[in-house]
Design a protein around this motif. Structure first.
Motif, short mmCIF file in Angstrom:
data_model
loop_
_atom_site.label_atom_id
_atom_site.label_comp_id
_atom_site.label_asym_id
_atom_site.label_seq_id
_atom_site.Cartn_x
_atom_site.Cartn_y
_atom_site.Cartn_z
N ALA A 90 0.83 -1.21 0.00
CA ALA A 90 0.00 0.00 0.00
C ALA A 90 0.87 1.26 0.00
O ALA A 90 0.52 2.26 -0.62
CB ALA A 90 -0.92 0.00 1.22
N SER A 91 2.00 1.18 0.67
CA SER A 91 2.92 2.32 0.70
C SER A 91 3.53 2.57 -0.67
O SER A 91 3.67 3.71 -1.10
CB SER A 91 4.04 2.06 1.72
OG SER A 91 3.50 1.81 3.00
N ALA A 92 3.87 1.49 -1.37
CA ALA A 92 4.42 1.64 -2.72
C ALA A 92 3.37 2.25 -3.65
O ALA A 92 3.69 3.10 -4.48
CB ALA A 92 4.87 0.28 -3.25
N THR A 93 2.15 1.81 -3.51
CA THR A 93 1.06 2.37 -4.31
C THR A 93 0.91 3.86 -4.06
O THR A 93 0.75 4.66 -5.00
CB THR A 93 -0.26 1.66 -3.99
OG1 THR A 93 -0.12 0.26 -4.23
CG2 THR A 93 -1.40 2.21 -4.83
N VAL A 97 1.25 6.91 -6.79
CA VAL A 97 0.10 7.79 -7.02
C VAL A 97 0.50 9.24 -6.83
O VAL A 97 0.07 10.12 -7.59
CB VAL A 97 -1.06 7.40 -6.08
CG1 VAL A 97 -2.15 8.47 -6.11
CG2 VAL A 97 -1.65 6.06 -6.48
N ILE A 98 1.32 9.52 -5.84
CA ILE A 98 1.80 10.89 -5.61
C ILE A 98 2.58 11.38 -6.83
O ILE A 98 2.44 12.53 -7.26
CB ILE A 98 2.68 10.96 -4.34
CG1 ILE A 98 1.82 10.72 -3.10
CG2 ILE A 98 3.38 12.30 -4.25
CD1 ILE A 98 0.70 11.71 -2.91
N ILE A 150 -2.52 4.89 4.89
CA ILE A 150 -2.00 5.25 3.58
C ILE A 150 -3.08 5.11 2.51
O ILE A 150 -3.14 5.89 1.56
CB ILE A 150 -0.77 4.39 3.24
CG1 ILE A 150 0.36 4.71 4.20
CG2 ILE A 150 -0.32 4.61 1.80
CD1 ILE A 150 1.60 3.88 4.00
N GLY A 151 -3.96 4.10 2.67
CA GLY A 151 -5.07 3.93 1.73
C GLY A 151 -5.98 5.14 1.70
O GLY A 151 -6.53 5.49 0.64
N ALA A 152 -6.14 5.80 2.87
CA ALA A 152 -6.96 7.00 2.92
C ALA A 152 -6.35 8.12 2.08
O ALA A 152 -7.04 8.83 1.35
CB ALA A 152 -7.13 7.46 4.36
N PHE A 153 -5.03 8.28 2.16
CA PHE A 153 -4.35 9.29 1.35
C PHE A 153 -4.43 8.94 -0.14
O PHE A 153 -4.57 9.84 -0.98
CB PHE A 153 -2.89 9.42 1.78
CG PHE A 153 -2.69 10.25 3.01
CD1 PHE A 153 -2.67 11.64 2.93
CD2 PHE A 153 -2.53 9.66 4.24
CE1 PHE A 153 -2.50 12.42 4.06
CE2 PHE A 153 -2.36 10.43 5.39
CZ PHE A 153 -2.34 11.81 5.31
N THR A 154 -4.34 7.65 -0.46
CA THR A 154 -4.46 7.24 -1.85
C THR A 154 -5.85 7.57 -2.39
O THR A 154 -6.00 8.05 -3.52
CB THR A 154 -4.20 5.73 -1.99
OG1 THR A 154 -2.90 5.43 -1.48
CG2 THR A 154 -4.29 5.29 -3.44
N ILE A 168 -6.17 4.79 -12.05
CA ILE A 168 -5.64 4.19 -10.82
C ILE A 168 -6.44 2.96 -10.44
O ILE A 168 -5.89 1.96 -9.99
CB ILE A 168 -5.65 5.23 -9.68
CG1 ILE A 168 -4.76 6.42 -10.04
CG2 ILE A 168 -5.18 4.60 -8.38
CD1 ILE A 168 -4.71 7.49 -8.98
N THR A 169 -7.75 3.04 -10.62
CA THR A 169 -8.60 1.89 -10.30
C THR A 169 -8.21 0.68 -11.13
O THR A 169 -8.09 -0.44 -10.62
CB THR A 169 -10.08 2.24 -10.54
OG1 THR A 169 -10.44 3.38 -9.74
CG2 THR A 169 -10.97 1.06 -10.16
#
Length: 250
Positions: A90-93, A97-98, A150-154, A168-169
């Motif tokens: 999730a962190s890599a994602t 995304v950033i 982190i998922g919330a930020f994504t 992204i989806t």
């Protein structure tokens, strides 16, 4: 027994990959798959330029994630620990995304994914380490918390992207529609590097499975080994996740 299982799995991959080449919006008859010299040019283009890169890309990413997962399990000494459950993926994602949100060059997809992945890996490792031993309950709780945070930020980043968030989806669902031979070659480099590194550390990782104290008694520098292995694992996850993101975005 293990050799038989490995052989069955390899044959299954080959069979599935072969059948996948003929499936799609344009069906390719089996006789043309085994006699490409007589196949029309458009069939050759579909197979060599579209479907084969996707299949090989899927195999490479699967190899990277599986090897990283095995190593992470050895470091945390628990079969439940993997890059997805403990929040590393999730962190890599999030890092990739950033990079997309700020429209950074392609190279930054992997760079930011790696940095984000590396930071979260060591944070999770430190928080779940008690008295020199990883507590599985703490590991899972911290991993789930990090993944959710982190998922919330994504999700917020997807909101900022707006109508193009469907890209992204598709990526998160495993989209490999933009695979090319160039991208396959680029992904092959970190895969070979990581596999060689993990292979060279195989004896120390085996000792680590017996526990930190046992590994220390055998002359293994446990903390240094874990730091190196987790760094390479973070690199592997970052490239596998972020690079597939580049495929979906670019």
């Amino acid at each position: 027994m293990k050799k038989h299982v490995s052989l069955i799995l390899i044959l299954g991959i080959i069979l599935t990959g072969t059948l996948s080449i003929g499936l799609g919006s344009v069906s390719v008859p089996l006789e043309q798959l085994f006699s490409m010299s007589t196949a029309p040019d458009y069939i050759k283009t579909i197979i060599y330029e579209i479907r084969l890169p996707r299949i090989i890309m899927a195999l490479l990413i699967g190899m990277m994630l599986s090897s990283s997962g095995v190593v992470v399990q050895a470091v945390f000494q628990n079969p439940l620990a993997d890059p997805y459950i403990i929040g590393i993926a999730a962190s890599a994602t999030f890092g990739a995304v950033i990079a997309y949100v700020f429209q950074l060059p392609d190279i930054f997809y992997g760079v930011l994914a790696f940095l984000s992945c590396l930071i979260s890996t060591f944070v999770i490792f430190k928080l779940s380490n008690r008295n020199g031993k990883v507590d599985i309950t703490t590991l899972l709780i911290v991993g789930i918390a990090v993944s959710s945070f982190i998922g919330a930020f994504t999700s917020f980043a997807m909101y900022l992207i707006g109508e193009e968030s469907f890209k992204i989806t598709m990526w998160l669902m495993g989209y490999l529609g933009g695979a090319t031979w160039t991208k396959v070659a680029l992904l092959f480099v970190p895969l070979v590097f990581s596999l060689i590194f993990f292979y060279l550390q195989r004896n120390q990782l085996d000792a680590l499975l017996s526990g930190d104290e046992e590994a220390n008694s055998l002359g293994v520098d446990v903390h240094t080994l874990k730091a190196k292995v987790l760094t390479v694992s973070a690199l592997v996850v970052a490239f596998s996740v972020a690079f597939s993101g580049m495929i979906g975005f670019v």
